[in-house]
Design an enzyme around this catalytic site. Structure first.
Site, PDB file in Angstrom:
ATOM      1  N   GLU A  12      17.323  33.288  35.957  1.00 39.30           N
ATOM      2  CA  GLU A  12      16.267  33.143  34.961  1.00 39.30           C
ATOM      3  C   GLU A  12      15.540  34.456  34.666  1.00 39.30           C
ATOM      4  O   GLU A  12      14.785  34.537  33.697  1.00 39.30           O
ATOM      5  CB  GLU A  12      15.257  32.088  35.426  1.00 39.30           C
ATOM      6  CG  GLU A  12      15.840  30.687  35.519  1.00 39.30           C
ATOM      7  CD  GLU A  12      14.839  29.688  36.073  1.00 39.30           C
ATOM      8  OE1 GLU A  12      14.554  28.706  35.376  1.00 39.30           O
ATOM      9  OE2 GLU A  12      14.346  29.897  37.202  1.00 39.30           O
ATOM     10  N   ASP A 220      17.317  21.998  27.863  1.00 40.04           N
ATOM     11  CA  ASP A 220      17.789  20.628  27.678  1.00 40.04           C
ATOM     12  C   ASP A 220      16.604  19.789  27.230  1.00 40.04           C
ATOM     13  O   ASP A 220      15.480  20.292  27.148  1.00 40.04           O
ATOM     14  CB  ASP A 220      18.386  20.084  28.978  1.00 40.04           C
ATOM     15  CG  ASP A 220      17.381  20.132  30.125  1.00 40.04           C
ATOM     16  OD1 ASP A 220      16.570  19.201  30.236  1.00 40.04           O
ATOM     17  OD2 ASP A 220      17.408  21.110  30.905  1.00 40.04           O
TER      18      ASP A 220
END
Length: 258
Positions: A12, A220
């Site tokens: 990340e 998502d």
């Protein structure tokens, strides 16, 4: 002033570690850290691990042991708010722990001993994060390749500001996401995204009186639809987002310091 850039996982953080100048690596309390200069600012990059306890431990180490003055969290999250789609960015204004429930002693979601349900992010950090994300997503370099069906979406990526919720549970079904969104909305909490660390770091920073901000790329919709391979999304979307948004944020800090 030293800024900590914190993520749950190394993926990340994009290429931030590689971009550090005068890089120094060290470990403490089972955590990994890199200290150096990035875009004119002294920073510490840290990996918190997943979950609220791990994130809180890392935040305490950053503030107490490494003497950072502010923390920015960057990573991915599941979209919950209406119109918050895969590839969008959410800059947090507040955090709430969706799995905090000390009722009937305290109202649901209220933090015992604090008298509140939310921890507010620092406006002086949030504003340049939002600006940097907005400028990047408006650029030709951002977003998905519309010719690539593996990671395409049907709208231009957008930046949102608002409430992010955290909990020690990966929300991954439509039923769970809808139920959580509905019960929070009924109490006046309009959640834009869900993840597993931010609220804990926000609470620690509040305890220490240190500024905190967070930005999350939506990977998502926190449901059972599998839009794309997660590792590919991190590599091709979240990684460049992190690189460019943090660069824009830190360059704005350098200008303000002049």
């Amino acid at each position: 002033m030293t800024t900590a850039i914190l993520s749950a996982l190394s993926e990340e953080q994009g290429g931030l570690v590689q971009a550090l100048e005068q890089r120094e690596y060290f470990q403490y309390a089972g955590r990994e850290f890199w200290r150096g200069h990035l875009h004119g600012q002294m920073v510490v990059l840290g990996l918190s691990g997943i979950g609220k306890v791990a994130a809180a431990t890392t935040a305490v180490v950053l503030l107490e042991r490494l003497d950072v003055q502010r923390i920015v969290f960057i990573g991915v999250a599941g979209g919950m708010g209406e119109g918050v789609q895969v590839g969008d960015v959410v800059v947090a204004t507040q955090f709430l722990q969706h799995d905090m429930d000390a009722s009937p002693i305290f109202p649901r979601w209220e933090m015992p001993g604090y008298g509140c349900t939310h921890f507010t992010c620092d406006p002086a950090l949030t504003a340049p994060l939002f600006e940097a994300a907005t400028i990047y997503l408006a650029s030709a370099k951002a977003g998905f390749d519309p010719r690539d069906s593996g990671i395409t979406h049907d709208h231009a990526a957008r930046v949102h500001q608002g409430l992010i919720i955290s909990g020690d549970r990966f929300v991954s079904t439509s039923a769970e996401s809808a139920a959580l969104r509905a019960v929070l909305a009924a109490a006046g909490h309009q959640a834009l995204a869900v993840e597993m660390e931010g609220a804990a770091v926000a609470q620690v920073c509040s305890d220490f009186g240190k500024p905190f901000a967070a930005v999350r790329t939506i990977s998502d919709r926190a449901d059972d639809s599998a839009h794309v391979d997660f590792s590919r999304f991190i590599r091709e979307v979240a990684r460049p987002y992190a690189d460019h948004i943090i660069k824009g944020f830190l360059l704005r800090q350098s200008i303000e310091a002049i």
